[in-house]
Design an enzyme around this catalytic site. Structure first.
Site, PDB file in Angstrom:
ATOM      1  CE  LYS A  11       0.725   1.685   4.302  1.00 18.50           C
ATOM      2  NZ  LYS A  11       1.547   2.823   4.545  1.00 18.50           N
ATOM      3  CG  ASP A 145      -0.881   0.217   7.783  1.00 23.95           C
ATOM      4  OD1 ASP A 145      -1.587   1.207   7.994  1.00 23.95           O
ATOM      5  OD2 ASP A 145       0.363   0.254   7.734  1.00 23.95           O
TER       6      ASP A 145
HETATM    7  O1  C5P Z   1      -0.714  -0.404  14.271  1.00 23.51           O
HETATM    8  P1  C5P Z   1       0.729  -0.682  14.079  1.00 23.51           P
HETATM    9  O2  C5P Z   1       1.228  -1.801  14.940  1.00 23.51           O
HETATM   10  O3  C5P Z   1       1.115  -0.874  12.645  1.00 23.51           O
HETATM   11  O4  C5P Z   1       1.470   0.627  14.550  1.00 23.51           O
HETATM   12  C1  C5P Z   1       2.868   0.655  14.768  1.00 23.51           C
HETATM   13  C2  C5P Z   1       3.239   1.875  15.587  1.00 23.51           C
HETATM   14  O5  C5P Z   1       3.031   3.074  14.827  1.00 23.51           O
HETATM   15  C3  C5P Z   1       2.397   2.077  16.834  1.00 23.51           C
HETATM   16  O6  C5P Z   1       2.936   1.361  17.915  1.00 23.51           O
HETATM   17  C4  C5P Z   1       2.509   3.584  17.054  1.00 23.51           C
HETATM   18  O7  C5P Z   1       3.745   3.935  17.626  1.00 23.51           O
HETATM   19  C5  C5P Z   1       2.531   4.119  15.628  1.00 23.51           C
HETATM   20  N1  C5P Z   1       1.182   4.494  15.153  1.00 23.51           N
HETATM   21  C6  C5P Z   1       0.561   5.620  15.683  1.00 23.51           C
HETATM   22  N2  C5P Z   1      -0.689   5.969  15.253  1.00 23.51           N
HETATM   23  C7  C5P Z   1      -1.326   5.245  14.298  1.00 23.51           C
HETATM   24  C8  C5P Z   1      -0.722   4.098  13.748  1.00 23.51           C
HETATM   25  C9  C5P Z   1       0.549   3.743  14.200  1.00 23.51           C
HETATM   26  O8  C5P Z   1       1.119   6.307  16.536  1.00 23.51           O
HETATM   27  N3  C5P Z   1      -2.542   5.615  13.896  1.00 23.51           N
END
Ligand code: C5P
Length: 306
Positions: A11, A145
């Site tokens: 993506k 994602d």
């Molecule tokens: O959701 P995911 O595990 O992919 O997110 C990885 C990191 O990215 C989270 O731990 C956070 O630090 C950051 N993040 C965030 N806000 C989001 C998505 C991700 O702060 N909406």
């Protein structure tokens, strides 16, 4: 032994608007996800045991991938484990073999893509019969994602990115994607965003502009709407990305952007022939570690063999 293969796209975020940090450490987003034709494949093979095994092969070299952890922390392993738990198969085992083309830690959601493909493949292999919305619900627990990688195409993401709504778009868009061998950490880029002052304003305006342009089907209208609130943070941590963005102008693309939390950079071309010409110019300029051509939108994780 039965095997099922799922294919899943990478993506890019045509728009990524980031709100203030929330109490749970995430940030509220308003984003336009767009699935492009760079694919990983996940083969799930049934086993007699109760282990979830994983191997990851770099599609380009056909060698074991050096950057992906092959342990219980791998997001595809966690996806298979979570699906087994939720469908009352606590002792289900599976062998996962991932052929990886999507760069790791590149801002292209490579790890999330493999988790989405593992969910779709194991759902088929175990004949669990979950619907796509049910799979998307499990996906949301794995990462922000992951639900989008199940649905694919072009979609608006809200919440922390996990809540998705399909976007009406016209036509196909042609992209040049510059990738870098050395990835960037998503949490570190968000932390840098906060350190630089974050955002306490409204989010959603850039998303609306992008949706309007996407309904025209005209890349010339889409290009000026590309937007990423994380670009300053990513550039602060990796200033060399500016060279890549500047090179896109020299290579006559319509516009470019850092993808997600970086470091991949993508450029919009007016058509496939222009994308090929710009890609070879970027290669000649020595920008990035590889230059790929892709089109979008494409569907999310799908079974291609069972
Ligand atoms: O959701 P995911 O595990 O992919 O997110 C990885 C990191 O990215 C989270 O731990 C956070 O630090 C950051 N993040 C965030 N806000 C989001 C998505 C991700 O702060 N909406």
């Amino acid at each position: 032994m039965r095997s099922v293969i799922a294919r899943v796209p990478a993506k890019i975020n045509l728009v990524l608007e980031v709100g203030p940090a929330r109490a749970d450490g995430y940030h509220d987003l308003s984003t336009v996800y767009h699935a492009i034709s760079i694919y990983d494949e996940v083969m799930a093979t049934s086993t007699d045991g109760d282990e979830i095994e994983i191997r990851v092969v770099d599609t380009a070299t056909q060698q074991a991938h050096s950057q992906v952890p092959c342990d219980a922390g791998n997001l595809a392993v966690r996806a298979a484990r979570l699906l087994a738990e939720r469908t009352d198969r606590p002792s289900a085992g599976v062998d996962l073999l991932i052929h990886k083309s999507i760069p790791v830690a590149g801002g292209l959601a490579g790890g999330s893509a493999d988790a989405a493909a593992a969910l779709v493949a194991c759902n088929e292999l175990w004949e669990a019969g979950l619907s796509r919305p049910e799979l998307e619900e499990i996906a949301a627990e794995l990462g922000s994602d992951v639900p989008f990688l199940i649905s694919g195409a072009t979609a608006i993401g809200s919440g922390r990115g996990e809540s998705i709504m399909p976007a009406l778009t016209r036509g196909a868009y042609h992209w040049v994607v510059v990738t870098f061998a050395e990835g960037m950490s998503t949490p570190e880029v968000y932390a840098e965003f906060d350190r630089l002052g974050g955002n306490d304003g409204e989010i959603g305006q850039a998303t609306r502009r992008s949706l309007e342009a996407l309904s025209s089907g005209d890349p010339g209208q889409l290009a000026p709407t590309l937007w990423n609130d994380l670009d300053e943070a990513a550039l602060s941590l990796r200033p060399q990305l500016m060279d890549a963005l500047d090179a896109g102008e020299q290579a006559f693309t319509l516009g470019g952007l850092i993808s997600g939390s970086g470091p991949s950079v993508f450029f919009l071309a007016s058509d496939q022939v222009s994308a090929e010409a710009s890609a070879s110019q970027l290669e000649d300029l020595g920008i990035g570690d590889s230059v790929l051509i892709a089109h979008g939108p494409v569907p999310g994780a799908r079974i291609i063999s069972s």
